[in-house]
Design an enzyme around this catalytic site. Structure first.
Site, PDB file in Angstrom:
ATOM      1  N   CYS A   1       0.827  -1.220   0.000  1.00  0.00           N
ATOM      2  CA  CYS A   1       0.000   0.000   0.000  1.00  0.00           C
ATOM      3  C   CYS A   1       0.859   1.266   0.000  1.00  0.00           C
ATOM      4  CB  CYS A   1      -0.933  -0.003   1.198  1.00  0.00           C
ATOM      5  SG  CYS A   1      -2.038  -1.408   1.237  1.00  0.00           S
TER       6      CYS A   1
ATOM      7  N   HIS B   1      -2.832   7.141   3.916  1.00  0.00           N
ATOM      8  CA  HIS B   1      -3.338   5.910   3.308  1.00  0.00           C
ATOM      9  C   HIS B   1      -4.649   5.522   3.989  1.00  0.00           C
ATOM     10  CE1 HIS B   1      -3.809   1.951   1.876  1.00  0.00           C
ATOM     11  NE2 HIS B   1      -3.339   1.344   2.944  1.00  0.00           N
TER      12      HIS B   1
ATOM     13  N   ASN C   1     -10.273  -0.001   1.221  1.00  0.00           N
ATOM     14  CA  ASN C   1      -8.820   0.135   1.092  1.00  0.00           C
ATOM     15  C   ASN C   1      -8.426  -0.247  -0.338  1.00  0.00           C
ATOM     16  OD1 ASN C   1      -6.043  -0.153   1.122  1.00  0.00           O
ATOM     17  ND2 ASN C   1      -5.977  -1.296   3.047  1.00  0.00           N
TER      18      ASN C   1
HETATM   19  O1  UT7 Z   1      -3.380  -1.245   3.916  1.00  0.00           O
HETATM   20  C1  UT7 Z   1      -2.554  -1.906   4.801  1.00  0.00           C
HETATM   21  C2  UT7 Z   1      -3.097  -3.214   5.164  1.00  0.00           C
HETATM   22  N1  UT7 Z   1      -4.152  -3.373   6.073  1.00  0.00           N
HETATM   23  C3  UT7 Z   1      -4.406  -2.657   7.187  1.00  0.00           C
HETATM   24  O2  UT7 Z   1      -3.900  -1.620   7.414  1.00  0.00           O
HETATM   25  C4  UT7 Z   1      -5.376  -3.210   8.157  1.00  0.00           C
HETATM   26  C5  UT7 Z   1      -5.046  -2.829   9.573  1.00  0.00           C
HETATM   27  N2  UT7 Z   1      -5.898  -3.502  10.525  1.00  0.00           N
HETATM   28  C6  UT7 Z   1      -7.183  -3.175  10.726  1.00  0.00           C
HETATM   29  O3  UT7 Z   1      -7.693  -2.262  10.091  1.00  0.00           O
HETATM   30  C7  UT7 Z   1      -7.972  -3.931  11.788  1.00  0.00           C
HETATM   31  O4  UT7 Z   1      -7.081  -4.731  12.509  1.00  0.00           O
HETATM   32  C8  UT7 Z   1      -9.108  -4.803  11.169  1.00  0.00           C
HETATM   33  C9  UT7 Z   1     -10.222  -3.917  10.657  1.00  0.00           C
HETATM   34  C10 UT7 Z   1      -8.565  -5.664  10.053  1.00  0.00           C
HETATM   35  C11 UT7 Z   1      -9.695  -5.709  12.230  1.00  0.00           C
HETATM   36  O5  UT7 Z   1     -10.196  -4.919  13.316  1.00  0.00           O
HETATM   37  P1  UT7 Z   1      -9.833  -5.317  14.815  1.00  0.00           P
HETATM   38  O6  UT7 Z   1     -10.523  -4.365  15.693  1.00  0.00           O
HETATM   39  O7  UT7 Z   1      -8.340  -5.397  14.884  1.00  0.00           O
HETATM   40  O8  UT7 Z   1     -10.521  -6.717  14.959  1.00  0.00           O
HETATM   41  P2  UT7 Z   1      -9.863  -8.136  15.287  1.00  0.00           P
HETATM   42  O9  UT7 Z   1      -9.052  -8.613  14.141  1.00  0.00           O
HETATM   43  O10 UT7 Z   1      -9.190  -8.038  16.630  1.00  0.00           O
HETATM   44  O11 UT7 Z   1     -11.132  -9.020  15.435  1.00  0.00           O
HETATM   45  C12 UT7 Z   1     -12.057  -8.828  16.482  1.00  0.00           C
HETATM   46  C13 UT7 Z   1     -13.186  -9.813  16.308  1.00  0.00           C
HETATM   47  C14 UT7 Z   1     -12.729 -11.253  16.125  1.00  0.00           C
HETATM   48  O12 UT7 Z   1     -13.619 -12.082  16.801  1.00  0.00           O
HETATM   49  P3  UT7 Z   1     -13.261 -12.697  18.240  1.00  0.00           P
HETATM   50  O13 UT7 Z   1     -12.017 -13.490  18.011  1.00  0.00           O
HETATM   51  O14 UT7 Z   1     -13.056 -11.518  19.133  1.00  0.00           O
HETATM   52  O15 UT7 Z   1     -14.450 -13.504  18.579  1.00  0.00           O
HETATM   53  C15 UT7 Z   1     -12.859 -11.486  14.647  1.00  0.00           C
HETATM   54  O16 UT7 Z   1     -13.080 -12.836  14.332  1.00  0.00           O
HETATM   55  O17 UT7 Z   1     -13.945  -9.489  15.139  1.00  0.00           O
HETATM   56  C16 UT7 Z   1     -14.078 -10.657  14.315  1.00  0.00           C
HETATM   57  N3  UT7 Z   1     -14.153 -10.248  12.931  1.00  0.00           N
HETATM   58  C17 UT7 Z   1     -15.324  -9.902  12.347  1.00  0.00           C
HETATM   59  N4  UT7 Z   1     -16.567  -9.863  12.808  1.00  0.00           N
HETATM   60  C18 UT7 Z   1     -17.531  -9.461  11.956  1.00  0.00           C
HETATM   61  C19 UT7 Z   1     -13.150 -10.120  12.034  1.00  0.00           C
HETATM   62  N5  UT7 Z   1     -13.633  -9.699  10.855  1.00  0.00           N
HETATM   63  C20 UT7 Z   1     -14.984  -9.566  11.025  1.00  0.00           C
HETATM   64  C21 UT7 Z   1     -16.036  -9.157  10.191  1.00  0.00           C
HETATM   65  N6  UT7 Z   1     -17.279  -9.112  10.688  1.00  0.00           N
HETATM   66  N7  UT7 Z   1     -15.823  -8.780   8.907  1.00  0.00           N
END
Ligand code: UT7
Length: 329
Positions: free
Chosen positions: A116, A256, A286
């Protein structure tokens, strides 16, 4: 004595596919909710390129608009740089396909792969060609068709990414404005935090890699999030320190667009008003290398980015890579 030129952006363009995928559409595909996606990312919808079209099609559209706005004929281009991790093919480069379509027959062409951060890497590279006097006019495209590399059964990634292209024409000038400095960094120890396991020489495509869904993006979102908030702030301060300036001197900070929470976090840390931080992640998701040039183009069209403004752009992504460009518009 070697003459050094300044690098200015003289034209911008953007191309977004027509097809919109809303959060409600995704609710039908994976176990997710509009509420989760909006509150965790700020994304409401994203664009998806229609079947039959490819990276080069979207690149060409954005490039033609940037060239037309700059008043530059493709034959005047010395170089074409396409920042992308979702090219038409492993080889040849998408920049060569674009060069042929534009009939930019005097231009060199190469792709730049920096996740990115690709657009920041490509713009800095163009600046090097221009400030050294090697090139006078360079086309830089940031473009991704990530929906083709997204696992639509993986809710942790499929809600995040979208397709898009942004392009800029950069030119040499003797005016006292343009790119002031840039920073390009990497840490390959984080290579597997965001990657596509198969399809390269490490793991060539096979029936097994296809059935194991190994040609799609895999991401450790939490780790990337923590890395992002740190490096964005560090990069901004590094860019400003080199010019003896403070964040409050900035007229605009184009970050970004990976997560609205990252943008809000940086804005609060710097104690700057929201108007200085363009946001399009709500509409496009994104789009990786395309987020910054698309946002830049939209800000120009809206009349919010003006000559003389002090503008910082900062990105981070797969590699890991990160970097920024500071310019007096
Ligand atoms: O461009 C560069 C590349 N990418 C990035 O910059 C991404 C950077 N990271 C992020 O933006 C965030 O980490 C995410 C948006 C990807 C994830 O958000 P988060 O607050 O870090 O969530 P998490 O990964 O800690 O997940 C929390 C919970 C999990 O469930 P449990 O384990 O707590 O029960 C996930 O399984 O949310 C769950 N989860 C979802 N739930 C509903 C993950 N994806 C989803 C979803 N819908 N789409």
């Amino acid at each position: 004595m070697i003459k050094h030129y300044n690098t200015i952006i003289t034209g911008t363009g953007a191309a977004l596919p027509d097809q919109i995928i809303t959060n409600r559409d995704l609710e039908e595909m994976v176990e997710t909710s509009n509420e989760w996606i909006v509150s965790r990312t700020g994304i409401r919808e994203r664009r998806k390129l229609e079947d039959g079209l490819s990276n080069a099609d979207l690149s060409e559209k954005a490039a033609r608009e940037a060239l037309s706005r700059a008043g530059v004929d493709p034959l005047e281009l010395d170089m074409i740089l396409v920042a992308t991790v979702s090219p038409d093919h492993h080889t040849p480069s998408t920049s060569c396909i674009l060069q042929a379509r534009l009939e930019a027959f005097k231009a060199g062409a190469m792709d730049i792969s920096a996740g990115c951060t690709g657009f920041i890497y490509a713009l800095s590279t163009a600046h090097q060609f221009i400030s050294s006097g090697t090139c006078k006019k360079v086309l830089v495209v940031g473009v991704e068709i990530l929906t083709r590399f997204t696992d639509w059964e993986d809710r942790s990634t499929c809600v995040l990414f979208g397709d898009g292209a942004g392009a800029v024409v950069v030119e040499a000038t003797e005016e006292d404005r343009g790119i002031l400095n840039f920073s390009l960094r990497s840490d390959g120890r984080g290579a597997k935090l965001l990657y596509v396991p198969a399809g390269g020489s490490a793991m060539p495509a096979s029936h097994e890699t296809v059935s194991n869904r190994m040609h799609y993006l895999i991401m450790n979102g939490n780790e990337i999030f923590k890395f992002a908030v740190k490096v964005v702030e560090d990069t901004l301060f590094e860019l400003m320190a080199e010019e003896n300036k403070k964040p409050e001197d900035l007229d605009m900070i184009i970050l970004h667009q990976a997560n609205l929470r990252i943008i809000d976090h940086i804005r609060k840390r710097l104690n700057l008003p929201p108007e200085k931080f363009p946001v399009n992640i709500d509409r496009y998701g994104n789009t990786s290398s395309a987020t910054i040039p698309v946002a830049m183009h939209e800000e120009i069209l809206a009349g919010r980015l003006k000559e003389g403004d002090l503008v910082a752009m900062v990105a981070f992504g797969a590699g890991l890579t990160w970097g920024g460009v500071l310019m007096k518009w």
